[in-house]
Design an enzyme around this catalytic site. Structure first.
Site, short mmCIF file in Angstrom:
data_model
loop_
_atom_site.label_atom_id
_atom_site.label_comp_id
_atom_site.label_asym_id
_atom_site.label_seq_id
_atom_site.Cartn_x
_atom_site.Cartn_y
_atom_site.Cartn_z
N GLN A 99 32.25 16.14 -14.46
CA GLN A 99 30.89 16.66 -14.32
C GLN A 99 29.96 15.68 -13.61
O GLN A 99 28.84 16.04 -13.26
CB GLN A 99 30.34 17.05 -15.68
CG GLN A 99 31.06 18.25 -16.25
CD GLN A 99 30.55 18.62 -17.62
OE1 GLN A 99 30.08 17.77 -18.38
NE2 GLN A 99 30.66 19.89 -17.96
N ASN A 100 30.40 14.45 -13.40
CA ASN A 100 29.57 13.51 -12.65
C ASN A 100 29.56 13.97 -11.20
O ASN A 100 30.59 14.33 -10.64
CB ASN A 100 30.13 12.09 -12.77
CG ASN A 100 29.16 11.07 -12.22
OD1 ASN A 100 28.86 11.05 -11.03
ND2 ASN A 100 28.66 10.21 -13.09
N GLN A 101 28.40 13.96 -10.59
CA GLN A 101 28.23 14.51 -9.25
C GLN A 101 28.37 13.46 -8.14
O GLN A 101 28.09 13.75 -6.98
CB GLN A 101 26.87 15.19 -9.16
CG GLN A 101 26.77 16.36 -10.12
CD GLN A 101 25.35 16.85 -10.29
OE1 GLN A 101 24.39 16.10 -10.21
NE2 GLN A 101 25.22 18.14 -10.55
N PHE A 102 28.83 12.27 -8.48
CA PHE A 102 28.92 11.21 -7.48
C PHE A 102 29.76 11.61 -6.27
O PHE A 102 29.32 11.43 -5.12
CB PHE A 102 29.48 9.92 -8.07
CG PHE A 102 29.67 8.86 -7.03
CD1 PHE A 102 28.59 8.11 -6.57
CD2 PHE A 102 30.92 8.63 -6.47
CE1 PHE A 102 28.76 7.16 -5.59
CE2 PHE A 102 31.09 7.68 -5.48
CZ PHE A 102 30.01 6.94 -5.03
N SER A 126 23.75 10.29 -10.50
CA SER A 126 24.79 11.31 -10.29
C SER A 126 25.32 11.85 -11.62
O SER A 126 26.06 12.83 -11.64
CB SER A 126 25.95 10.73 -9.47
OG SER A 126 26.61 9.71 -10.18
#
Length: 164
Positions: free
Chosen positions: A39-42, A141
């Site tokens: 789920q981290n958008q990095f 992120s």
């Protein structure tokens, strides 16, 4: 409180943009990978910066693609005590030697701080040193920073100018 440690930097002598997080979260530490939580958008955000879809690559290929794009990764903290993954839970932080790393990057043009904690700690370490390097606060992120990918994209894609 559990002592947690950052990973080695991902850079080379061609790095123009360095993205600094605070300290890896539990999922990243468990998998020994930067930004491992799904789920981290990095990875979508940095894909927009580099112009290549890094999300489709395996981890080693992602790191190679970042280096090829002249993007580096590291964290502002070498270690800290923290239960869970939230930056707000960090205590007893020990800084990474950002100044020493910056001195090894002759082409460095900008440092992007991934989130408020990275920005606050990074400025303390680099503020006076980085006169010729842009220091840029980025929206985190992390999925915990809930403004959404579309709201984060403009700040992140502005980093493109430092890669050309």
């Amino acid at each position: 409180m559990t002592l947690k440690r950052s990973f080695p930097p991902v850079t080379d002598d061609r790095t123009r943009l360095l993205v600094l997080g605070s300290l890896p979260g539990d999922r990243s530490l468990a998998e020994a990978r930067y930004y491992a939580h799904p789920q981290n958008q990095f990875w979508p955000l940095i894909s927009a910066v580099t112009g290549a879809d890094l999300t489709r690559l395996d981890y080693d290929e992602r790191l190679a693609a970042l280096r090829e794009a002249r993007v580096g990764l590291w964290d502002v903290m070498a270690s800290a005590r923290r239960n869970g993954s939230m930056d707000a839970a960090i205590i007893d932080p020990v800084a990474n030697d950002l100044a020493a790393l910056v001195r090894t990057l002759p082409d460095l043009r900008a440092i992007g701080f991934n989130g408020a904690t990275a920005h606050r700690h990074g400025l303390k370490q680099l503020g006076a040193l980085a006169t010729d390097i842009a220091l840029i606060a980025l929206p985190s992120s992390s999925a915990l920073h809930t403004v959404g990918l579309a709201a984060k994209l403009p700040a992140w894609t502005a980093l493109r100018e430092y890669l050309s």
